[in-house]
Design an enzyme around this catalytic site. Structure first.
Site, PDB file in Angstrom:
ATOM      1  N   ASP A   1     -36.993  -3.429 -10.022  1.00  0.00           N
ATOM      2  CA  ASP A   1     -35.691  -2.822  -9.735  1.00  0.00           C
ATOM      3  C   ASP A   1     -35.818  -1.302  -9.822  1.00  0.00           C
ATOM      4  O   ASP A   1     -36.742  -0.765 -10.426  1.00  0.00           O
ATOM      5  CB  ASP A   1     -34.617  -3.332 -10.706  1.00  0.00           C
ATOM      6  CG  ASP A   1     -33.219  -3.159 -10.122  1.00  0.00           C
ATOM      7  OD1 ASP A   1     -32.672  -4.143  -9.583  1.00  0.00           O
ATOM      8  OD2 ASP A   1     -32.673  -2.033 -10.190  1.00  0.00           O
TER       9      ASP A   1
ATOM     10  N   GLY B   1     -35.145  -5.777  -6.243  1.00  0.00           N
ATOM     11  CA  GLY B   1     -33.699  -5.679  -6.436  1.00  0.00           C
ATOM     12  C   GLY B   1     -33.278  -6.738  -7.446  1.00  0.00           C
ATOM     13  O   GLY B   1     -32.216  -7.350  -7.355  1.00  0.00           O
TER      14      GLY B   1
ATOM     15  N   LYS C   1     -26.946  -7.523   8.094  1.00  0.00           N
ATOM     16  CA  LYS C   1     -27.326  -8.930   7.911  1.00  0.00           C
ATOM     17  C   LYS C   1     -27.758  -9.572   9.221  1.00  0.00           C
ATOM     18  O   LYS C   1     -28.746 -10.299   9.267  1.00  0.00           O
ATOM     19  CB  LYS C   1     -26.174  -9.723   7.265  1.00  0.00           C
ATOM     20  CG  LYS C   1     -25.937  -9.380   5.801  1.00  0.00           C
ATOM     21  CD  LYS C   1     -27.172  -9.620   4.954  1.00  0.00           C
ATOM     22  CE  LYS C   1     -26.957  -9.347   3.480  1.00  0.00           C
ATOM     23  NZ  LYS C   1     -28.232  -9.274   2.728  1.00  0.00           N
TER      24      LYS C   1
ATOM     25  N   ILE D   1     -20.911 -15.747  -4.106  1.00  0.00           N
ATOM     26  CA  ILE D   1     -21.594 -16.469  -5.185  1.00  0.00           C
ATOM     27  C   ILE D   1     -20.873 -16.210  -6.497  1.00  0.00           C
ATOM     28  O   ILE D   1     -20.646 -15.056  -6.881  1.00  0.00           O
ATOM     29  CB  ILE D   1     -23.071 -16.057  -5.292  1.00  0.00           C
ATOM     30  CG1 ILE D   1     -23.802 -16.411  -4.000  1.00  0.00           C
ATOM     31  CG2 ILE D   1     -23.738 -16.751  -6.478  1.00  0.00           C
ATOM     32  CD1 ILE D   1     -25.267 -16.017  -3.993  1.00  0.00           C
TER      33      ILE D   1
ATOM     34  N   GLY E   1     -29.712  -7.296  -9.891  1.00  0.00           N
ATOM     35  CA  GLY E   1     -28.355  -7.571  -9.417  1.00  0.00           C
ATOM     36  C   GLY E   1     -27.868  -8.964  -9.798  1.00  0.00           C
ATOM     37  O   GLY E   1     -28.491  -9.645 -10.621  1.00  0.00           O
ATOM     38  N   GLN E   2     -26.751  -9.349  -9.197  1.00  0.00           N
ATOM     39  CA  GLN E   2     -26.122 -10.629  -9.542  1.00  0.00           C
ATOM     40  C   GLN E   2     -27.075 -11.807  -9.312  1.00  0.00           C
ATOM     41  O   GLN E   2     -27.210 -12.678 -10.167  1.00  0.00           O
ATOM     42  CB  GLN E   2     -24.842 -10.834  -8.710  1.00  0.00           C
ATOM     43  CG  GLN E   2     -24.082 -12.094  -9.074  1.00  0.00           C
ATOM     44  CD  GLN E   2     -23.073 -12.521  -8.014  1.00  0.00           C
ATOM     45  OE1 GLN E   2     -23.068 -12.028  -6.882  1.00  0.00           O
ATOM     46  NE2 GLN E   2     -22.208 -13.447  -8.377  1.00  0.00           N
TER      47      GLN E   2
ATOM     48  N   TYR F   1     -22.369  -3.818   6.482  1.00  0.00           N
ATOM     49  CA  TYR F   1     -23.074  -4.881   5.752  1.00  0.00           C
ATOM     50  C   TYR F   1     -23.423  -6.021   6.711  1.00  0.00           C
ATOM     51  O   TYR F   1     -24.560  -6.508   6.741  1.00  0.00           O
ATOM     52  CB  TYR F   1     -22.159  -5.366   4.626  1.00  0.00           C
ATOM     53  CG  TYR F   1     -22.684  -6.501   3.793  1.00  0.00           C
ATOM     54  CD1 TYR F   1     -23.705  -6.314   2.874  1.00  0.00           C
ATOM     55  CD2 TYR F   1     -22.111  -7.779   3.891  1.00  0.00           C
ATOM     56  CE1 TYR F   1     -24.159  -7.360   2.091  1.00  0.00           C
ATOM     57  CE2 TYR F   1     -22.555  -8.824   3.105  1.00  0.00           C
ATOM     58  CZ  TYR F   1     -23.582  -8.618   2.209  1.00  0.00           C
ATOM     59  OH  TYR F   1     -24.024  -9.656   1.431  1.00  0.00           O
TER      60      TYR F   1
END
Ligand code: SER
Length: 316
Positions: free
Chosen positions: A30, A4, A142, A168, A7-8, A138
């Site tokens: 990715d 992944g 988590k 973030i 991403g950011q 989400y």
């Protein structure tokens, strides 16, 4: 191996890991070909669907992977649009990563989040060990991920570690679909248009972290002496907490012409209200030396300069 990676977080974690461990020792994976192409301009990048276990296992084996950074996730606001997809993607990638870590003896880092907390968690100085009853898919993912990380560690000896990231803030890749995204978007909009419309209510406090501290936390935790770790999955970490209004005032001090308004999104309002105002991160400080460097003022100065440059270069 960073999964992944487009991403950011991954976009900046890959070069950070290269700096620490050498260019050739980091693989960025990715799903999307156009992202793999972008990653390929600065790293060894491969296309991979983390839900396809056999393909994932082939890479881990072939490349002799010894550490997996699993960053695959649908974020909080997007997750509410399609909870089933969020569960399948977030948990599918995590379970494959954990099982590969078990089979091939890899350490594994998967971020948890402030999203793991919920309405009935103490909001001020949220303790490390406390009530965790999130009401987003989400957050449910988590919390499950945290439990699985500890389970794989105690049951199978997998070296699983993680942090609960706050929002973030960064200027590499944009975040997508999160509730804390406003604190990134605003800087680009200031540079581009001088104004911003915020979807999070003006007086909602949330914890935030600037990317350099998030990267440092990741490598610092993964390198920490395991005998010092009382916790593993997952550590509260934070370096600042503010409301949208406070962030925008800090920007306005530097850009007096900046204006903003609110068009509150009810889903983001509900999610942000259920998250901590400010976490207590003393366990991370005591157990592995967490010590963030970036506060609000330094972050705002740095973000304004970086986003201005990106807008000038036509990158946003
Ligand atoms: N940044 C994430 C979100 O807003 C929180 O972990 O969904």
């Amino acid at each position: 191996m960073v999964v992944g990676a487009g991403g950011q977080i991954g976009t900046e974690l890959v070069p950070h890991l290269q700096k620490h461990y050498g260019y050739d020792n980091v693989i960025a994976a990715d799903l999307k070909p156009e992202i793999v192409e972008r990653l390929g301009t600065f790293s060894r990048a491969i296309p991979l669907n983390a839900l396809e276990m056999e393909a994932y296992a082939r890479v881990v084996k072939k490349e002799n992977i010894d550490a997996i950074f699993n960053l695959v996730a649908l974020l909080s606001a997007t997750g509410e649009k399609n909870p089933q997809l969020a569960w399948n993607l977030n948990m599918g990638a995590l379970l494959n990563s954990l099982n590969l870590a078990k089979e091939y003896n890899c350490s594994i880092f998967t971020p948890s989040s402030i999203g793991a907390f919920g309405e009935n968690t103490p909001h001020d100085m949220t303790p490390q060990d406390t009530v965790m009853r999130p009401n987003t898919i989400y957050g449910v993912c988590k919390v499950t991920g945290e439990l699985l990380g500890d389970y794989y560690h105690s049951r199978f000896g997998v070296d699983a570690r993680s942090v609960r990231f706050p929002g973030i803030i960064s200027n590499g890749a944009l975040p997508g679909g999160g509730t804390t995204d406003y604190a990134v978007e605003v800087f680009y909009e200031v540079a581009k248009r001088g104004r911003y419309t915020c979807e999070v209510p003006k007086d909602t406090y949330m914890d935030m972290l600037y990317m350099p501290d998030a990267l440092e936390a990741t490598t610092q935790l993964m390198e920490a002496d395991p005998s010092k770790l009382i916790h593993r999955n997952s550590f509260n970490i934070t370096s600042m907490s503010f409301t949208p209004e406070q962030l925008f005032e800090a920007i306005k001090k530097r850009v007096p012409s900046f204006t903003w308004d609110y068009n509150v999104d009810p889903v983001k309002a509900q999610i942000s209200a259920s998250w901590p105002d400010r976490m207590d991160d003393s366990c991370a400080r005591n157990e592995w030396g967490w010590n963030p460097k970036w506060g609000l003022d330094e972050m705002v100065d740095d973000m304004l300069a970086a986003c201005r440059k990106k807008v000038e270069n036509g990158e946003y």
